[in-house]
Write an enzyme that holds these catalytic residues in place. Structure first.
Site, PDB file in Angstrom:
ATOM      1  N   HIS A   1      49.597  29.368  36.871  1.00  0.00           N
ATOM      2  CA  HIS A   1      49.845  28.385  37.915  1.00  0.00           C
ATOM      3  C   HIS A   1      50.930  27.366  37.624  1.00  0.00           C
ATOM      4  O   HIS A   1      51.556  26.860  38.542  1.00  0.00           O
ATOM      5  CB  HIS A   1      48.533  27.779  38.387  1.00  0.00           C
ATOM      6  CG  HIS A   1      47.879  28.764  39.293  1.00  0.00           C
ATOM      7  ND1 HIS A   1      47.060  29.743  38.814  1.00  0.00           N
ATOM      8  CD2 HIS A   1      48.064  29.012  40.593  1.00  0.00           C
ATOM      9  CE1 HIS A   1      46.725  30.532  39.825  1.00  0.00           C
ATOM     10  NE2 HIS A   1      47.321  30.109  40.918  1.00  0.00           N
TER      11      HIS A   1
ATOM     12  N   GLU B 124      43.056  40.993  46.700  1.00  0.00           N
ATOM     13  CA  GLU B 124      43.480  40.707  45.329  1.00  0.00           C
ATOM     14  C   GLU B 124      42.487  41.225  44.302  1.00  0.00           C
ATOM     15  O   GLU B 124      42.659  41.014  43.106  1.00  0.00           O
ATOM     16  CB  GLU B 124      43.781  39.212  45.134  1.00  0.00           C
ATOM     17  CG  GLU B 124      42.776  38.266  45.718  1.00  0.00           C
ATOM     18  CD  GLU B 124      43.212  36.802  45.643  1.00  0.00           C
ATOM     19  OE1 GLU B 124      44.254  36.502  45.046  1.00  0.00           O
ATOM     20  OE2 GLU B 124      42.491  35.961  46.184  1.00  0.00           O
TER      21      GLU B 124
ATOM     22  N   ASP C  42      46.799  38.442  41.328  1.00  0.00           N
ATOM     23  CA  ASP C  42      45.448  38.822  40.912  1.00  0.00           C
ATOM     24  C   ASP C  42      45.229  40.322  40.994  1.00  0.00           C
ATOM     25  O   ASP C  42      44.543  40.891  40.140  1.00  0.00           O
ATOM     26  CB  ASP C  42      44.402  38.082  41.765  1.00  0.00           C
ATOM     27  CG  ASP C  42      44.178  36.681  41.236  1.00  0.00           C
ATOM     28  OD1 ASP C  42      44.074  36.518  40.010  1.00  0.00           O
ATOM     29  OD2 ASP C  42      44.145  35.732  42.048  1.00  0.00           O
TER      30      ASP C  42
ATOM     31  N   CYS D  25      51.625  37.976  49.317  1.00  0.00           N
ATOM     32  CA  CYS D  25      51.963  36.587  48.988  1.00  0.00           C
ATOM     33  C   CYS D  25      51.917  36.302  47.488  1.00  0.00           C
ATOM     34  O   CYS D  25      51.910  35.156  47.076  1.00  0.00           O
ATOM     35  CB  CYS D  25      51.059  35.620  49.751  1.00  0.00           C
ATOM     36  SG  CYS D  25      49.317  35.816  49.363  1.00  0.00           S
TER      37      CYS D  25
HETATM   38  C1  PEP Z   1      47.695  36.063  44.099  1.00  0.00           C
HETATM   39  O1  PEP Z   1      46.699  36.246  43.411  1.00  0.00           O
HETATM   40  O2  PEP Z   1      48.656  36.861  44.161  1.00  0.00           O
HETATM   41  C2  PEP Z   1      47.800  34.846  44.924  1.00  0.00           C
HETATM   42  C3  PEP Z   1      48.776  34.697  45.787  1.00  0.00           C
HETATM   43  O3  PEP Z   1      46.880  33.862  44.716  1.00  0.00           O
HETATM   44  P1  PEP Z   1      46.921  32.861  43.454  1.00  0.00           P
HETATM   45  O4  PEP Z   1      48.199  33.116  42.715  1.00  0.00           O
HETATM   46  O5  PEP Z   1      46.817  31.501  43.998  1.00  0.00           O
HETATM   47  O6  PEP Z   1      45.708  33.287  42.680  1.00  0.00           O
HETATM   48 MG    MG Z   2      44.983  35.005  43.713  1.00  0.00          MG
END
Ligand code: PEP
Ligand code: MG
Length: 591
Positions: A191, A433, A457, A504
């Site tokens: 993150h 995911e 994920d 995404c």
């Molecule tokens: C993902 O897992 O690709 C996603 C967009 O969610 P995050 O990165 O917030 O877990």
């Molecule tokens: Mg995710």
């Protein structure tokens, strides 16, 4: 000068002094509880006070032995405060009558006494405030020994250095003074990396201990594009980083002409280009780069910016502001995705042995119904003022989707009964995911309006590689045949069931993968804003049929290595052909 190499987590260049993150302040985790949780919260309070009492007793005995009874008197007074009837009565009654959790109720009781003492003239009584705060911290840590949060005042532009940073800690920084992030832990889809890319701040992760060795104030040069750190950089390195930064700005300006052009292939196939947003400050960049909407609004960051859980009203205001910044454009609000590496102590998502397989995303929301309902109500209400969409994270089965949809139905009924304005027909979607969600994408798509592939994920769970662990980051391979097959089957299943399908995850921001994403048949790609022009440019150059052939070939290969190598050659060949054809094409040429 020393050179250190890590994982290139967010592109860009910076030179500045090291500012190390210290963890010292405790957080108060507040939540509403159900009536039947009252006895448990009472017991938690008693246990936490018991732990604090034991610690203080040991401390008092030690001080008495080493320094004498006089020095230990302060601990005695804290022990007395711990038994104070006022604190006990007010905490227990708040748990029982206000249905507040034990930590929240205890912190409230201390707060009330502190504000009373604060108003007094008597100096000795006012001095008790520090003791009370100290006691409060001890008891809060007794509830949760991990309850420590990084606090960092950034009074000048600095390179933020830490072992790792929780998203809540990152969101709380004065981001305008962050020149770069340098972390020992984390990978390219962790993150810190995601937030850094979205904010256009360079980042290098995975330095494996080297970051912790960097002393406060040391000048460092950061190259987030290749993942290098230079301690006390000489003139030559400084000049190089400056030139690279200038080149980056020039390339970015050259692509400005694409802003209002559609991401449409020469054979007329259109893909929606959307932005991923964590913090509202990123919206300006998204608009500037021509985003057609927000394909993923990670709402947890809005929570992380608050000390307490934001109320429904607060959320209505914030979500409404986002919608107003994107007039007429879709904004997909993803419900809270805490857990995994996105732990926020005050929300109660705890550190776990297997956090990514733990109490995360929709699992957390479904077991915190009032919190979940408040968020859903807020999104429905804000939806009266724009094109709001709702999306659930970490779905692993149809049961979870149905349960979440039932909460939406309850929210709609309540809002109707209350006579409030809201968007009743808000499209609802599911993030794909987890491998199980991918395998049942047809069933999920049959019960909602859209699917959005969370490739960060999905790759982590499919390839069994912890996305935050730099030791296994080499396994992050979007072109692994298992990933390509999975994405293609999700897109096909979604379409067959009448849902549109987007992506995404971070793979949507990788220019080299743009043709692949096009060929996989995605209707929408959501990415960090800086990536929008380049991805759009590739799509405008590529026939859909050609992109499909690329995917067919990649999927036929047996290893990610072969696929990476083949794609690199292919992209290079296309670039040369394009240059030979005198790019940009006449239809794309800036005025
Ligand atoms: C993902 O897992 O690709 C996603 C967009 O969610 P995050 O990165 O917030 O877990
Ligand atoms: Mg995710």
């Amino acid at each position: 000068m020393r050179e250190l190499s890590g994982i290139p987590a967010a592109p860009g260049y910076a030179v500045g002094p090291v500012r190390r993150v210290q963890r010292d302040a405790v957080q108060v985790y507040r939540r509403s509880i159900a009536k039947d949780e009252v006895p448990e919260e009472r017991a938690r309070f008693e246990a936490a006070v018991g732990t604090a009492r034991e610690e203080l007793t040991v401390l008092r005995d030690k001080l008495t032995q080493e320094l004498g009874a006089g020095e230990a008197a302060i601990i005695d007074s804290q022990l007395l405060m711990l038994e104070d009837e006022l604190i006990w009565d007010s905490t227990l009654s708040r748990i029982r009558t206000q249905l507040q959790n034990a930590e929240g109720a205890f912190a409230h009781s201390i707060g009330v006494i502190v504000s009373q003492l604060d108003g007094l003239q008597e100096k000795t009584l006012r001095e008790r405030i520090a003791d009370l705060r100290d006691l409060e911290e001890r008891v809060l840590r007794a509830f949760d020994p991990e309850n420590r949060r990084a606090t960092l005042a950034l009074d000048r532009p600095s390179v933020v250095v830490a072992r790792d940073l929780a998203p809540s800690e990152t969101a709380a920084l004065e981001l305008e003074n962050v020149l770069a992030f340098v972390m020992d832990e984390g990978g390219a889809t962790g993150h810190v990396a995601i937030l850094a890319r979205s904010l256009g701040i360079p980042a290098v992760c995975g330095l494996r201990g080297a970051a912790e060795q960097l002393p406060e104030g040391l000048e460092v040069g950061v190259d987030g594009t290749v993942g290098w750190i230079y301690t006390e950089p000489d003139e030559a390195i400084r000049d190089r980083l400056e030139i690279l930064a200038q080149q980056q700005r020039t390339v970015s300006r050259k692509l400005d002409y694409l802003r209002d052009l559609p991401a449409e292939t020469p054979d007329g196939h259109r893909v929606r280009m959307m932005a991923n947003i964590e913090l509202p400050v990123e919206l300006t960049e998204a608009v500037d780069r021509g985003a057609e909407g927000v394909g993923l609004l990670r709402t947890e960051y809005l929570y992380f910016q608050h000390r307490d859980i934001p109320s429904e009203e607060d959320q209505v205001v914030t979500y409404g502001q986002v919608l107003r910044r994107m007039p007429g454009k879709p904004v997909i609000f993803r419900t809270l995705d805490v857990g995994g590496d996105k732990v926020s102590d005050y929300l109660g998502a705890k550190r776990e042995y297997n956090p990514f397989l733990g109490w995360r995303g929709i699992r957390f929301s479904l077991s915190n119904r009032s919190l979940f309902k408040a968020q859903i109500r807020a999104i429905y209400r804000a939806g009266a003022h724009g094109d709001a969409h709702l999306m659930f994270p970490m779905i692993s089965g149809v049961e979870e989707l149905r349960e979440a949809l039932a909460v939406c139905a309850e929210a709609r009924d309540e809002l109707t009964a209350e006579g409030r304005e809201f968007r009743a027909d808000m499209p609802i979607g599911v993030m794909v995911e987890t491998p199980s969600a991918a395998m049942i994408a047809d069933h999920l798509a049959g019960e909602c309006q859209f699917l959005s592939i969370g490739s960060n994920d999905l790759i982590q769970y499919t390839l069994a590689m912890d996305r935050g662990n730099s030791r296994v980051s080499y396994l992050y391979r979007p072109l692994h045949p298992a990933i390509l097959r999975t994405i293609r089957s999700v897109v096909d299943a979604g379409h067959a069931a009448g849902a549109w399908v987007g992506l995404c995850g971070e793979m949507g921001s990788e220019t080299r993968l743009a043709e692949v994403l096009l060929g996989l048949g995605l209707d929408e790609i959501s990415m960090h804003s800086a990536a929008l022009p380049k991805i759009k440019q590739v799509i405008r150059w590529t026939e859909l049929a050609e992109a499909r052939r690329v995917v067919d070939h990649l999927i036929s290969l047996r290893t990610a290595e072969e696929a990476d190598a083949w794609l690199a050659d292919y992209v290079e060949g296309r670039k040369r052909a394009r240059e030979a054809a005198d790019s940009p094409g006449p239809e794309d040429a800036p005025a």
